[in-house]
Design a protein around this motif. Structure first.
Motif, PDB file in Angstrom:
ATOM      1  N   MET A   1      48.176  46.870  54.956  1.00  0.00           N
ATOM      2  CA  MET A   1      48.862  46.627  53.715  1.00  0.00           C
ATOM      3  C   MET A   1      47.943  45.780  52.833  1.00  0.00           C
ATOM      4  N   ASN A   2      47.796  46.210  51.598  1.00  0.00           N
ATOM      5  CA  ASN A   2      46.918  45.532  50.664  1.00  0.00           C
ATOM      6  C   ASN A   2      47.769  44.933  49.545  1.00  0.00           C
ATOM      7  N   ILE A   3      47.831  43.622  49.478  1.00  0.00           N
ATOM      8  CA  ILE A   3      48.615  42.927  48.459  1.00  0.00           C
ATOM      9  C   ILE A   3      47.651  42.306  47.461  1.00  0.00           C
ATOM     10  N   SER A   4      47.832  42.654  46.203  1.00  0.00           N
ATOM     11  CA  SER A   4      46.965  42.087  45.170  1.00  0.00           C
ATOM     12  C   SER A   4      47.468  40.695  44.787  1.00  0.00           C
ATOM     13  N   GLY A   5      46.670  39.984  44.038  1.00  0.00           N
ATOM     14  CA  GLY A   5      47.037  38.634  43.601  1.00  0.00           C
ATOM     15  C   GLY A   5      48.265  38.627  42.720  1.00  0.00           C
ATOM     16  N   GLN A   6      48.376  39.641  41.861  1.00  0.00           N
ATOM     17  CA  GLN A   6      49.520  39.697  40.957  1.00  0.00           C
ATOM     18  C   GLN A   6      50.808  40.001  41.728  1.00  0.00           C
ATOM     19  N   ASP A   7      50.729  40.845  42.732  1.00  0.00           N
ATOM     20  CA  ASP A   7      51.909  41.123  43.562  1.00  0.00           C
ATOM     21  C   ASP A   7      52.371  39.867  44.304  1.00  0.00           C
TER      22      ASP A   7
END
Length: 84
Positions: free
Chosen positions: A1-7
């Protein structure tokens, strides 16, 4: 799972808003307690109804501000995205 900074910011904002709304529990308990004690006081001394009601309503207004501040913080966290 790849979570970006904005998420991550959005997720933390939602969690913070939920925690801020817990601030509504305290005023509810405090206002109920104040109303119960006010009813007791009027029951013991009906002649002092005006003074008791005035003091009780003033105390409840002060207690309610905590809940309102929590609500404002939650709304800001949910709808204002400073990094988005």
């Amino acid at each position: 799972m790849n979570i970006s900074g904005q998420d991550l910011i959005y997720a933390c904002s939602a969690i913070g808003a939920g925690i801020a709304l817990i601030a509504g529990v305290g005023p509810g308990i405090g206002q109920g307690y104040a109303a119960g004690k006010g009813a007791e006081a009027v029951g013991r001394n009906p002649g002092a109804k005006g003074d008791v009601m005035t003091t009780m309503l003033l105390g409840q207004a002060v207690a309610e501000t905590t809940g309102l501040y929590g609500l404002v913080v939650a709304i800001i966290l949910m709808f204002v995205h400073p990094f988005g």
